[in-house]
Design a protein around this motif. Structure first.
Motif, PDB file in Angstrom:
ATOM      1  N   SER A 181       0.827  -1.216   0.000  1.00 19.56           N
ATOM      2  CA  SER A 181       0.000   0.000   0.000  1.00 19.56           C
ATOM      3  C   SER A 181       0.859   1.263   0.000  1.00 19.56           C
ATOM      4  O   SER A 181       0.551   2.239  -0.698  1.00 19.56           O
ATOM      5  CB  SER A 181      -0.923   0.002   1.220  1.00 19.56           C
ATOM      6  N   TRP A 199      -6.861   2.043  -4.845  1.00 19.26           N
ATOM      7  CA  TRP A 199      -7.138   0.865  -4.026  1.00 19.26           C
ATOM      8  C   TRP A 199      -6.895  -0.424  -4.808  1.00 19.26           C
ATOM      9  O   TRP A 199      -6.404  -1.404  -4.244  1.00 19.26           O
ATOM     10  CB  TRP A 199      -8.558   0.930  -3.489  1.00 19.26           C
ATOM     11  N   ALA A 202      -3.147  -0.765  -4.916  1.00 17.62           N
ATOM     12  CA  ALA A 202      -2.634  -1.195  -3.611  1.00 17.62           C
ATOM     13  C   ALA A 202      -2.920  -2.666  -3.369  1.00 17.62           C
ATOM     14  O   ALA A 202      -2.078  -3.397  -2.820  1.00 17.62           O
ATOM     15  CB  ALA A 202      -3.255  -0.341  -2.502  1.00 17.62           C
ATOM     16  N   SER A 206       0.063  -5.315  -2.926  1.00 17.98           N
ATOM     17  CA  SER A 206       0.180  -6.081  -1.683  1.00 17.98           C
ATOM     18  C   SER A 206       0.138  -7.573  -1.967  1.00 17.98           C
ATOM     19  O   SER A 206       0.852  -8.365  -1.329  1.00 17.98           O
ATOM     20  CB  SER A 206      -0.952  -5.695  -0.731  1.00 17.98           C
TER      21      SER A 206
END
Length: 328
Positions: A181, A199, A202, A206
């Protein structure tokens, strides 16, 4: 003196390994099997295919489309790398899928059009971010996720060698979420080289860190210090150049691209590219590859190994009795 010589030889061999892998993949780039849509009837497609085959054999795979709209959507769905509309005198590329590839395609079809005395305009349907004019940010961003993934696996074994399966997996997941992130925020919001949905970026970032960390942890547990070298070899020395890097997998040697198709680095980079520039198109294969590798890492972590014993610090006191360091 022998140790000094051994260190020099080892460093030299390591440098040669990196150079052979990266330069072997990226030197003399040439297209192979690049999918291009052609708007027009079958005879037009066949004639163009024959012409290109004489100039660049095996470089392009042409598919006919009834309309420019259908072909353009296939490009945005990552089914094609370019669309040629001979009647409109137009070539549509997507440089976000690879600037080098877009340039190679443009040069090839503009050359063919000029040979026939026809004008050809070029449109970029999915350009790279203005802050990434060279189109290289994606490769370095992916590398900035792979290295922390390997480092996270190693550091957790060094700092917390006695963690059990559940605790270690949880720690790896937390570390991957934070690292992925934060790196995504830097690329998205600070340097603005990977725009789009933060998002989604991220989440994919991740996921890639977690996949690398799980496999790295499993290899360290199973093989001890040798697992670190194997993880670095798989994911950095081989994985990064086999992904195609800034060129794209269709412009490096085919056998190398085949390897990269099944390692997590290439599909991870593809997933990042697709969520940033193509609204999340064509994620099935990249996510499948990441999921399979993550499962492999979990299986390796569940097996008994010697990673804890190898990573655990040795006692400083004399005559002290240490508990068993057998990995769970």
């Amino acid at each position: 003196m022998r140790k000094v010589i051994g260190a020099i030889v080892g460093v030299t061999l390591l440098g040669l390994l990196f150079a052979a892998s990266f330069l072997g993949a990226f030197s003399k780039p040439a297209p192979h099997g690049v999918p291009v849509g052609v708007v027009g009837p079958a005879p037009v497609v066949e004639q163009l295919s024959a012409t290109l085959a004489k100039v660049k054999p095996g470089a392009f795979e042409l598919t006919g489309y009834a309309s420019a709209e259908t072909a353009r959507q296939a490009l945005l769905d990552r089914e094609l790398d370019a669309v040629l509309d001979p009647q409109a005198g137009k070539l549509v590329v997507a440089s976000a899928a690879g600037r080098t590839g877009a340039n190679v395609i443009t040069a090839a079809f503009q050359g063919a059009a000029q040979a026939q005395g026809r004008p050809l305009t070029v449109e970029d349907a999915a350009p790279t971010a203005p802050a990434d004019a060279g189109g290289i940010a994606g490769m370095f961003f992916t590398l900035s996720l792979v290295i922390p993934g390997v480092a996270l696996a190693v550091l957790l074994f060094q700092l917390a060698p006695r963690l059990g399966f559940g605790a270690r997996t949880g720690a790896l997941a937390l570390g991957a979420l934070v690292a992925g992130s934060a790196t995504a925020w830097l690329a998205h919001s600070v340097f603005e080289v990977l725009p789009g949905d933060y998002w989604a970026l991220a989440a994919i970032s991740s996921g890639l860190v977690l996949t690398i960390a799980l496999v790295g942890s499993g290899l360290v547990k199973l093989l001890g210090p040798g697992g670190v070298g194997l993880a670095a070899l798989l994911f950095v020395v081989v994985g990064v150049p086999a992904s195609g890097g800034p060129l794209g997998a269709r412009y490096i040697p085919e056998w190398y691209a085949t390897i990269g198709h099944y390692l997590p680095v290439g599909p991870g980079a593809e997933a990042i590219r697709n969520v940033v520039f193509f609204d999340g198109a064509a994620l099935a294969w990249p996510l499948t590859v990441l999921g399979v590798w993550a499962l492999v890492g979990l299986v390796l972590l569940a097996l008994p190994g010697r990673g804890r014993a190898a990573a655990e610090p040795q006692p400083a006191g004399r005559g002290s009795i240490q508990p068993s360091a057998t990995a769970r």
